[in-house]
Design a protein around this motif. Sequence first.
Motif, PDB file in Angstrom:
ATOM      1  N   SER A 163       0.824  -1.213   0.000  1.00 37.80           N
ATOM      2  CA  SER A 163       0.000   0.000   0.000  1.00 37.80           C
ATOM      3  C   SER A 163       0.857   1.262   0.000  1.00 37.80           C
ATOM      4  CB  SER A 163      -0.931   0.006   1.219  1.00 37.80           C
ATOM      5  OG  SER A 163      -1.850  -1.052   1.147  1.00 37.80           O
ATOM      6  N   LEU A 164       1.960   1.236   0.747  1.00 33.50           N
ATOM      7  CA  LEU A 164       2.867   2.384   0.739  1.00 33.50           C
ATOM      8  C   LEU A 164       3.472   2.592  -0.643  1.00 33.50           C
ATOM      9  CD1 LEU A 164       4.743   2.058   4.163  1.00 33.50           C
ATOM     10  CD2 LEU A 164       3.131   3.839   3.470  1.00 33.50           C
ATOM     11  N   GLY A 165       3.786   1.475  -1.319  1.00 37.95           N
ATOM     12  CA  GLY A 165       4.306   1.588  -2.683  1.00 37.95           C
ATOM     13  C   GLY A 165       3.292   2.184  -3.623  1.00 37.95           C
ATOM     14  N   LEU A 166       2.024   1.765  -3.473  1.00 41.56           N
ATOM     15  CA  LEU A 166       0.956   2.334  -4.290  1.00 41.56           C
ATOM     16  C   LEU A 166       0.793   3.819  -4.012  1.00 41.56           C
ATOM     17  CD1 LEU A 166      -1.502   1.911  -6.216  1.00 41.56           C
ATOM     18  CD2 LEU A 166      -2.860   1.441  -4.181  1.00 41.56           C
ATOM     19  N   LEU A 167       0.900   4.176  -2.750  1.00 41.70           N
ATOM     20  CA  LEU A 167       0.675   5.573  -2.352  1.00 41.70           C
ATOM     21  C   LEU A 167       1.786   6.496  -2.832  1.00 41.70           C
ATOM     22  CD1 LEU A 167      -1.132   7.443  -0.509  1.00 41.70           C
ATOM     23  CD2 LEU A 167       0.554   7.025   1.269  1.00 41.70           C
ATOM     24  N   LEU A 168       3.044   6.050  -2.705  1.00 44.56           N
ATOM     25  CA  LEU A 168       4.173   6.946  -2.938  1.00 44.56           C
ATOM     26  C   LEU A 168       4.829   6.773  -4.295  1.00 44.56           C
ATOM     27  CD1 LEU A 168       5.885   6.766   0.571  1.00 44.56           C
ATOM     28  CD2 LEU A 168       4.370   8.539  -0.305  1.00 44.56           C
ATOM     29  N   PHE A 169       5.021   5.534  -4.745  1.00 43.96           N
ATOM     30  CA  PHE A 169       5.856   5.316  -5.928  1.00 43.96           C
ATOM     31  C   PHE A 169       5.074   5.153  -7.226  1.00 43.96           C
ATOM     32  CE2 PHE A 169       8.428   3.709  -2.324  1.00 43.96           C
ATOM     33  CZ  PHE A 169       9.462   4.629  -2.421  1.00 43.96           C
ATOM     34  N   ALA A 170       3.857   4.628  -7.154  1.00 48.75           N
ATOM     35  CA  ALA A 170       3.078   4.484  -8.385  1.00 48.75           C
ATOM     36  C   ALA A 170       2.786   5.834  -9.053  1.00 48.75           C
ATOM     37  CB  ALA A 170       1.779   3.727  -8.092  1.00 48.75           C
ATOM     38  N   PRO A 171       2.402   6.883  -8.298  1.00 44.36           N
ATOM     39  CA  PRO A 171       2.208   8.184  -8.951  1.00 44.36           C
ATOM     40  C   PRO A 171       3.492   8.729  -9.580  1.00 44.36           C
ATOM     41  CG  PRO A 171       1.179   8.164  -6.798  1.00 44.36           C
ATOM     42  CD  PRO A 171       2.005   6.922  -6.880  1.00 44.36           C
ATOM     43  N   LEU A 172       4.645   8.477  -8.939  1.00 44.52           N
ATOM     44  CA  LEU A 172       5.910   8.957  -9.498  1.00 44.52           C
ATOM     45  C   LEU A 172       6.214   8.253 -10.815  1.00 44.52           C
ATOM     46  CD1 LEU A 172       8.156   9.159  -6.294  1.00 44.52           C
ATOM     47  CD2 LEU A 172       6.518  10.816  -7.197  1.00 44.52           C
ATOM     48  N   LEU A 173       5.879   6.956 -10.887  1.00 44.31           N
ATOM     49  CA  LEU A 173       6.101   6.207 -12.123  1.00 44.31           C
ATOM     50  C   LEU A 173       5.252   6.764 -13.256  1.00 44.31           C
ATOM     51  CD1 LEU A 173       7.258   3.817 -13.714  1.00 44.31           C
ATOM     52  CD2 LEU A 173       5.390   2.424 -12.784  1.00 44.31           C
ATOM     53  N   ILE A 174       3.990   7.054 -12.961  1.00 43.97           N
ATOM     54  CA  ILE A 174       3.102   7.588 -13.996  1.00 43.97           C
ATOM     55  C   ILE A 174       3.553   8.974 -14.430  1.00 43.97           C
ATOM     56  CG2 ILE A 174       0.755   8.408 -14.427  1.00 43.97           C
ATOM     57  CD1 ILE A 174      -0.282   6.117 -12.792  1.00 43.97           C
ATOM     58  N   LEU A 175       3.948   9.816 -13.477  1.00 43.71           N
ATOM     59  CA  LEU A 175       4.445  11.149 -13.834  1.00 43.71           C
ATOM     60  C   LEU A 175       5.697  11.056 -14.692  1.00 43.71           C
ATOM     61  CD1 LEU A 175       3.962  13.270 -10.589  1.00 43.71           C
ATOM     62  CD2 LEU A 175       2.914  13.672 -12.816  1.00 43.71           C
ATOM     63  N   THR A 176       6.571  10.108 -14.379  1.00 44.60           N
ATOM     64  CA  THR A 176       7.790   9.933 -15.174  1.00 44.60           C
ATOM     65  C   THR A 176       7.448   9.520 -16.599  1.00 44.60           C
ATOM     66  OG1 THR A 176       9.015   9.302 -13.186  1.00 44.60           O
ATOM     67  CG2 THR A 176      10.000   8.725 -15.304  1.00 44.60           C
ATOM     68  N   LEU A 177       6.487   8.593 -16.749  1.00 45.70           N
ATOM     69  CA  LEU A 177       6.068   8.174 -18.083  1.00 45.70           C
ATOM     70  C   LEU A 177       5.475   9.350 -18.858  1.00 45.70           C
ATOM     71  CD1 LEU A 177       4.437   4.701 -17.285  1.00 45.70           C
ATOM     72  CD2 LEU A 177       6.630   5.126 -18.414  1.00 45.70           C
ATOM     73  N   LEU A 178       4.645  10.151 -18.172  1.00 43.57           N
ATOM     74  CA  LEU A 178       4.074  11.329 -18.823  1.00 43.57           C
ATOM     75  C   LEU A 178       5.158  12.317 -19.219  1.00 43.57           C
ATOM     76  CD1 LEU A 178       0.942  11.921 -16.563  1.00 43.57           C
ATOM     77  CD2 LEU A 178       0.961  11.186 -18.952  1.00 43.57           C
ATOM     78  N   PHE A 179       6.188  12.413 -18.386  1.00 44.46           N
ATOM     79  CA  PHE A 179       7.295  13.328 -18.681  1.00 44.46           C
ATOM     80  C   PHE A 179       7.999  12.918 -19.971  1.00 44.46           C
ATOM     81  CE2 PHE A 179      10.691  16.226 -17.966  1.00 44.46           C
ATOM     82  CZ  PHE A 179      11.855  15.567 -18.290  1.00 44.46           C
ATOM     83  N   PHE A 180       8.253  11.618 -20.126  1.00 47.81           N
ATOM     84  CA  PHE A 180       8.946  11.161 -21.322  1.00 47.81           C
ATOM     85  C   PHE A 180       8.042  11.201 -22.557  1.00 47.81           C
ATOM     86  CE2 PHE A 180      11.738   8.979 -18.172  1.00 47.81           C
ATOM     87  CZ  PHE A 180      12.919   9.579 -18.566  1.00 47.81           C
ATOM     88  N   ILE A 181       6.750  10.991 -22.344  1.00 55.03           N
ATOM     89  CA  ILE A 181       5.832  10.981 -23.487  1.00 55.03           C
ATOM     90  C   ILE A 181       5.512  12.385 -23.967  1.00 55.03           C
ATOM     91  CG2 ILE A 181       3.478  10.396 -24.198  1.00 55.03           C
ATOM     92  CD1 ILE A 181       3.649   7.990 -22.310  1.00 55.03           C
ATOM     93  N   LEU A 182       5.282  13.301 -23.013  1.00 52.73           N
ATOM     94  CA  LEU A 182       4.807  14.637 -23.357  1.00 52.73           C
ATOM     95  C   LEU A 182       5.823  15.742 -23.125  1.00 52.73           C
ATOM     96  CD1 LEU A 182       1.203  14.434 -21.855  1.00 52.73           C
ATOM     97  CD2 LEU A 182       1.916  13.977 -24.204  1.00 52.73           C
ATOM     98  N   GLY A 183       6.940  15.436 -22.502  1.00 52.49           N
ATOM     99  CA  GLY A 183       7.916  16.474 -22.183  1.00 52.49           C
ATOM    100  C   GLY A 183       8.801  16.835 -23.367  1.00 52.49           C
ATOM    101  N   ASP A 184       9.841  17.601 -23.061  1.00 47.68           N
ATOM    102  CA  ASP A 184      10.772  18.028 -24.098  1.00 47.68           C
ATOM    103  C   ASP A 184      11.582  16.847 -24.613  1.00 47.68           C
ATOM    104  OD1 ASP A 184      11.386  21.032 -22.240  1.00 47.68           O
ATOM    105  OD2 ASP A 184      10.010  20.704 -23.913  1.00 47.68           O
ATOM    106  N   SER A 185      12.077  16.965 -25.840  1.00 49.31           N
ATOM    107  CA  SER A 185      12.882  15.906 -26.433  1.00 49.31           C
ATOM    108  C   SER A 185      13.946  16.543 -27.314  1.00 49.31           C
ATOM    109  CB  SER A 185      11.999  14.958 -27.260  1.00 49.31           C
ATOM    110  OG  SER A 185      11.453  15.648 -28.379  1.00 49.31           O
ATOM    111  N   ASN A 186      14.740  15.697 -27.950  1.00 46.68           N
ATOM    112  CA  ASN A 186      15.786  16.183 -28.860  1.00 46.68           C
ATOM    113  C   ASN A 186      15.280  16.235 -30.295  1.00 46.68           C
ATOM    114  OD1 ASN A 186      17.717  16.401 -26.786  1.00 46.68           O
ATOM    115  ND2 ASN A 186      18.135  14.201 -26.906  1.00 46.68           N
ATOM    116  N   TYR A 187      14.017  16.475 -30.447  1.00 48.57           N
ATOM    117  CA  TYR A 187      13.388  16.501 -31.768  1.00 48.57           C
ATOM    118  C   TYR A 187      13.972  17.634 -32.622  1.00 48.57           C
ATOM    119  CZ  TYR A 187       9.769  17.162 -35.305  1.00 48.57           C
ATOM    120  OH  TYR A 187       9.100  17.308 -36.480  1.00 48.57           O
TER     121      TYR A 187
END
Length: 336
Positions: free
Chosen positions: A18-42
């Motif tokens: 439950s602690l992992g769900l509370l603390l680390f799962a949101p960070l994982l999703i934010l990281t994925l969003l960062f790589f998908i929608l953030g800046d790149s070397n385009y």
Amino acid sequence: MLSIIKRILGQMKNDKRSLGLLLFAPLLILTLLFFILGDSNYIPQIAVYDMNEKFVAELENHATVILETEKPEAADYLEANDVDALIWADSAGTHIELLEKNSKSVAALEAIQDTTQALQPTQNELIVDYVYETAGDNQLDSLSYVFLGVISFFFVFILSGMSFVRERFGQTLERMLMTPIRRVDVIGGYTLGYGLLAAVQSVVIILYAVYVLQLQVEGSVALCTFVMILMAFSAVSVGALVSIFANNELQLVQFIPVIIIPQIFFSGLIPIDTIPFGLGNLCYLTPIYYGCTALEMIMIQGKGVVEIWPWLAGSVVFIGVLFLANVTALKKYRRL
């Protein structure tokens, strides 16, 4: 009430999943969003018409240049050829045509600006036009308040709701209600216990988003954190209320399409005034609306407490109403 809070914190300390769900799962999703929608070397593709050779040569250092001998119609040309920008000059200035505001158009504009700065030209106005006018320069930055609010609310709702359901299945709640303890103390203990954990999650998410992912915040980070904490307590209260009417964890999950997903449409992802049939007015019945609107005003517009106090007040009122609703709903188990 204090004993309930201590017991909940002790249980969560030993519940690593439950602690992992509370603390680390949101960070994982934010990281994925960062790589998908953030800046790149385009590297942007820019079409050039009737610009001098020196400008073109410098622009080739920053982008892929396509030379055109005739000025094309920007709307059809950019979309059909997957070109990010069309640039030409006349007596009015340097014209830049872009398809829409997104990370690709930002990269094209940066390449053109770097070129003009390197050449140190005479004063020549840059006239920027978009074929499809949209908001936001970087997709993640422009919608960061939506992602932060929705992700935090969703995970806190799941954690608190399922925890309440487990409390009932373990008959902990029933045994507690057999004692003289008041319903107000029961709901207050659970809300504060899980709310404190959710507040820690809110602080972690904000600090990670701002200082690790470097999401842009025009206003106060501390004020963003406060808004996130209010949203966390709202999510705990919603999870508690729904769990009272769910007979098992599967039923709680089945409430998600009814309770959580509709609120996403009122988070700022879609402009409220564009929702047809006056359905946008339903936003006032959703806690996510108040939190995400306040986050938008802080993160995007740089507003302070004076400007966002109505939405802060709305969140506080919502928490109070949900608290009373939870106390009343406990009559299902005991009439005291």
